[in-house]
Design a protein around this motif. Structure first.
Motif, PDB file in Angstrom:
ATOM      1  N   ALA A  44       8.748 -32.118  28.794  1.00  0.00           N
ATOM      2  CA  ALA A  44       9.923 -32.923  28.399  1.00  0.00           C
ATOM      3  C   ALA A  44       9.847 -33.724  27.120  1.00  0.00           C
ATOM      4  O   ALA A  44       8.795 -34.302  26.854  1.00  0.00           O
ATOM      5  CB  ALA A  44      10.467 -34.051  29.335  1.00  0.00           C
ATOM      6  N   ILE A  45      10.928 -33.763  26.278  1.00  0.00           N
ATOM      7  CA  ILE A  45      10.668 -34.475  24.960  1.00  0.00           C
ATOM      8  C   ILE A  45      11.141 -35.808  25.225  1.00  0.00           C
ATOM      9  O   ILE A  45      10.462 -36.998  24.643  1.00  0.00           O
ATOM     10  CB  ILE A  45      12.029 -34.082  23.877  1.00  0.00           C
ATOM     11  N   LEU A  46      12.079 -36.246  26.153  1.00  0.00           N
ATOM     12  CA  LEU A  46      12.157 -37.451  26.507  1.00  0.00           C
ATOM     13  C   LEU A  46      12.403 -37.773  28.059  1.00  0.00           C
ATOM     14  O   LEU A  46      12.950 -36.876  28.760  1.00  0.00           O
ATOM     15  CB  LEU A  46      13.699 -37.895  25.957  1.00  0.00           C
ATOM     16  N   ARG A  47      12.042 -38.731  28.704  1.00  0.00           N
ATOM     17  CA  ARG A  47      12.071 -39.081  30.060  1.00  0.00           C
ATOM     18  C   ARG A  47      12.578 -40.414  30.202  1.00  0.00           C
ATOM     19  O   ARG A  47      12.127 -41.398  29.618  1.00  0.00           O
ATOM     20  CB  ARG A  47      10.847 -38.942  30.809  1.00  0.00           C
ATOM     21  N   VAL A  48      13.859 -40.530  30.971  1.00  0.00           N
ATOM     22  CA  VAL A  48      14.616 -41.906  30.822  1.00  0.00           C
ATOM     23  C   VAL A  48      15.104 -42.272  32.112  1.00  0.00           C
ATOM     24  O   VAL A  48      15.493 -41.251  32.996  1.00  0.00           O
ATOM     25  CB  VAL A  48      15.648 -41.822  29.698  1.00  0.00           C
ATOM     26  N   VAL A  49      15.056 -43.551  32.427  1.00  0.00           N
ATOM     27  CA  VAL A  49      15.899 -44.026  33.627  1.00  0.00           C
ATOM     28  C   VAL A  49      16.881 -44.823  33.317  1.00  0.00           C
ATOM     29  O   VAL A  49      17.057 -45.827  32.503  1.00  0.00           O
ATOM     30  CB  VAL A  49      14.973 -44.674  34.553  1.00  0.00           C
ATOM     31  N   PRO A  50      18.362 -44.143  33.672  1.00  0.00           N
ATOM     32  CA  PRO A  50      19.427 -45.091  33.257  1.00  0.00           C
ATOM     33  C   PRO A  50      19.291 -46.420  33.998  1.00  0.00           C
ATOM     34  O   PRO A  50      19.069 -46.564  34.983  1.00  0.00           O
ATOM     35  CB  PRO A  50      20.946 -44.153  33.826  1.00  0.00           C
ATOM     36  N   ARG A  51      20.071 -47.209  33.336  1.00  0.00           N
ATOM     37  CA  ARG A  51      20.298 -48.673  33.820  1.00  0.00           C
ATOM     38  C   ARG A  51      21.422 -49.072  34.415  1.00  0.00           C
ATOM     39  O   ARG A  51      22.529 -48.282  34.328  1.00  0.00           O
ATOM     40  CB  ARG A  51      19.922 -49.749  32.568  1.00  0.00           C
ATOM     41  N   PRO A  52      21.592 -50.233  35.165  1.00  0.00           N
ATOM     42  CA  PRO A  52      22.920 -50.455  35.759  1.00  0.00           C
ATOM     43  C   PRO A  52      24.106 -50.568  34.855  1.00  0.00           C
ATOM     44  O   PRO A  52      25.060 -50.087  35.070  1.00  0.00           O
ATOM     45  CB  PRO A  52      22.693 -51.749  36.493  1.00  0.00           C
ATOM     46  N   GLY A  53      23.804 -51.256  33.665  1.00  0.00           N
ATOM     47  CA  GLY A  53      24.884 -51.042  32.491  1.00  0.00           C
ATOM     48  C   GLY A  53      25.435 -49.799  32.080  1.00  0.00           C
ATOM     49  O   GLY A  53      26.281 -49.955  31.293  1.00  0.00           O
ATOM     50  N   ALA A  97      16.608 -36.714  21.536  1.00  0.00           N
ATOM     51  CA  ALA A  97      15.548 -35.618  21.907  1.00  0.00           C
ATOM     52  C   ALA A  97      15.481 -34.601  20.828  1.00  0.00           C
ATOM     53  O   ALA A  97      14.641 -34.114  20.573  1.00  0.00           O
ATOM     54  CB  ALA A  97      15.703 -35.196  23.340  1.00  0.00           C
ATOM     55  N   ALA A  98      16.838 -34.079  20.521  1.00  0.00           N
ATOM     56  CA  ALA A  98      17.053 -33.038  19.542  1.00  0.00           C
ATOM     57  C   ALA A  98      16.730 -33.509  18.332  1.00  0.00           C
ATOM     58  O   ALA A  98      16.276 -32.474  17.507  1.00  0.00           O
ATOM     59  CB  ALA A  98      18.680 -32.684  19.536  1.00  0.00           C
ATOM     60  N   GLY A  99      16.987 -34.787  17.870  1.00  0.00           N
ATOM     61  CA  GLY A  99      16.700 -35.358  16.508  1.00  0.00           C
ATOM     62  C   GLY A  99      14.921 -35.340  16.304  1.00  0.00           C
ATOM     63  O   GLY A  99      14.620 -35.145  15.287  1.00  0.00           O
ATOM     64  N   LEU A 147      23.150 -39.716  38.587  1.00  0.00           N
ATOM     65  CA  LEU A 147      23.405 -40.816  39.326  1.00  0.00           C
ATOM     66  C   LEU A 147      22.394 -42.318  38.957  1.00  0.00           C
ATOM     67  O   LEU A 147      21.372 -42.017  38.097  1.00  0.00           O
ATOM     68  CB  LEU A 147      22.872 -40.618  40.802  1.00  0.00           C
ATOM     69  N   LEU A 148      22.620 -43.369  39.369  1.00  0.00           N
ATOM     70  CA  LEU A 148      21.941 -44.666  38.737  1.00  0.00           C
ATOM     71  C   LEU A 148      20.431 -44.326  39.091  1.00  0.00           C
ATOM     72  O   LEU A 148      19.697 -44.875  38.095  1.00  0.00           O
ATOM     73  CB  LEU A 148      22.513 -45.727  39.662  1.00  0.00           C
ATOM     74  N   HIS A 149      19.730 -43.861  40.146  1.00  0.00           N
ATOM     75  CA  HIS A 149      18.532 -43.824  40.271  1.00  0.00           C
ATOM     76  C   HIS A 149      17.690 -42.728  39.722  1.00  0.00           C
ATOM     77  O   HIS A 149      16.440 -42.360  39.993  1.00  0.00           O
ATOM     78  CB  HIS A 149      17.987 -44.288  41.555  1.00  0.00           C
ATOM     79  N   ASP A 150      18.481 -42.104  39.337  1.00  0.00           N
ATOM     80  CA  ASP A 150      17.635 -40.453  38.627  1.00  0.00           C
ATOM     81  C   ASP A 150      16.955 -40.722  37.634  1.00  0.00           C
ATOM     82  O   ASP A 150      17.028 -41.788  36.860  1.00  0.00           O
ATOM     83  CB  ASP A 150      18.845 -39.711  38.207  1.00  0.00           C
ATOM     84  N   ILE A 151      15.914 -39.928  37.385  1.00  0.00           N
ATOM     85  CA  ILE A 151      14.916 -39.907  36.181  1.00  0.00           C
ATOM     86  C   ILE A 151      15.440 -38.743  35.368  1.00  0.00           C
ATOM     87  O   ILE A 151      15.528 -37.548  35.991  1.00  0.00           O
ATOM     88  CB  ILE A 151      13.492 -39.799  36.655  1.00  0.00           C
ATOM     89  N   ILE A 152      15.697 -39.191  34.391  1.00  0.00           N
ATOM     90  CA  ILE A 152      16.240 -38.093  33.203  1.00  0.00           C
ATOM     91  C   ILE A 152      15.153 -37.162  32.296  1.00  0.00           C
ATOM     92  O   ILE A 152      14.530 -38.086  31.699  1.00  0.00           O
ATOM     93  CB  ILE A 152      17.312 -38.299  32.630  1.00  0.00           C
ATOM     94  N   SER A 153      15.111 -36.148  32.627  1.00  0.00           N
ATOM     95  CA  SER A 153      14.248 -35.427  31.780  1.00  0.00           C
ATOM     96  C   SER A 153      15.084 -34.523  30.717  1.00  0.00           C
ATOM     97  O   SER A 153      15.796 -33.762  31.195  1.00  0.00           O
ATOM     98  CB  SER A 153      13.222 -34.495  32.416  1.00  0.00           C
ATOM     99  N   VAL A 154      14.710 -34.675  29.340  1.00  0.00           N
ATOM    100  CA  VAL A 154      15.644 -33.803  28.328  1.00  0.00           C
ATOM    101  C   VAL A 154      14.434 -32.911  27.631  1.00  0.00           C
ATOM    102  O   VAL A 154      13.565 -33.205  27.152  1.00  0.00           O
ATOM    103  CB  VAL A 154      16.074 -34.975  27.307  1.00  0.00           C
ATOM    104  N   VAL A 163      19.156 -31.046  30.382  1.00  0.00           N
ATOM    105  CA  VAL A 163      18.996 -32.287  30.829  1.00  0.00           C
ATOM    106  C   VAL A 163      19.030 -32.208  32.457  1.00  0.00           C
ATOM    107  O   VAL A 163      19.754 -31.552  33.047  1.00  0.00           O
ATOM    108  CB  VAL A 163      20.080 -33.159  30.666  1.00  0.00           C
ATOM    109  N   ILE A 164      17.625 -32.677  32.915  1.00  0.00           N
ATOM    110  CA  ILE A 164      17.289 -32.314  34.448  1.00  0.00           C
ATOM    111  C   ILE A 164      17.230 -33.739  35.141  1.00  0.00           C
ATOM    112  O   ILE A 164      16.600 -34.717  34.396  1.00  0.00           O
ATOM    113  CB  ILE A 164      16.136 -31.685  34.765  1.00  0.00           C
TER     114      ILE A 164
END
Length: 123
Positions: free
Chosen positions: A7-16, A36-38, A64-71, A89-90
């Motif tokens: 993955a180029i990025l791995r991110v966890v969304p925040r409540p905001g 990630a594309a940039g 969803l809020l507790h997902d870990i996102i891989s780009v 995005v997974i």
């Protein structure tokens, strides 16, 4: 796709980042994809790049809020001054028990030279 490359990025969304439906805002996801594309485009162009188009953007499932996102990003085409990057995005859910493809798109960047004008991309 997740098993074949890093993955180029791995991110966890925040409540905001959540909307009134309990899902993550589409704009937040779009910005992560653009980052990630940039990264990939700038590496290939060996210098600064700018987003010039986003095509074929498809939202497949909510994040969803507790997902870990891989780009994930893959160079699809390199032109004289532009680069097209395919993004996928997974979302990893339930402490890694489930992976869900949530969105994909095609991002096009132009390599920037002096005065922020397009410049040729080296072979």
């Amino acid at each position: 796709m997740t098993a074949r490359r890093e993955a180029i990025l791995r991110v966890v969304p925040r409540p905001g980042d959540i909307n009134s439906n309990g899902h993550i805002f589409g704009g937040w996801v779009l910005s992560q994809m653009d980052i990630a594309a940039g990264i990939v485009a700038a590496r290939r162009a060996q210098g600064p790049v700018a987003t010039v188009a986003i095509e074929a953007m498809t939202f497949i499932a909510p994040i969803l809020l507790h997902d870990i996102i891989s780009v994930f990003a893959e160079i699809e085409k390199v032109g004289r001054t532009s680069i097209s990057i395919r993004i996928e995005v997974i979302a990893e859910r339930d402490r890694g028990a489930e992976e869900v493809k949530v969105t994909e798109g095609l991002f096009t960047f132009v390599a920037l030279g002096e005065n922020h004008r397009p410049r040729p991309i080296k072979g």
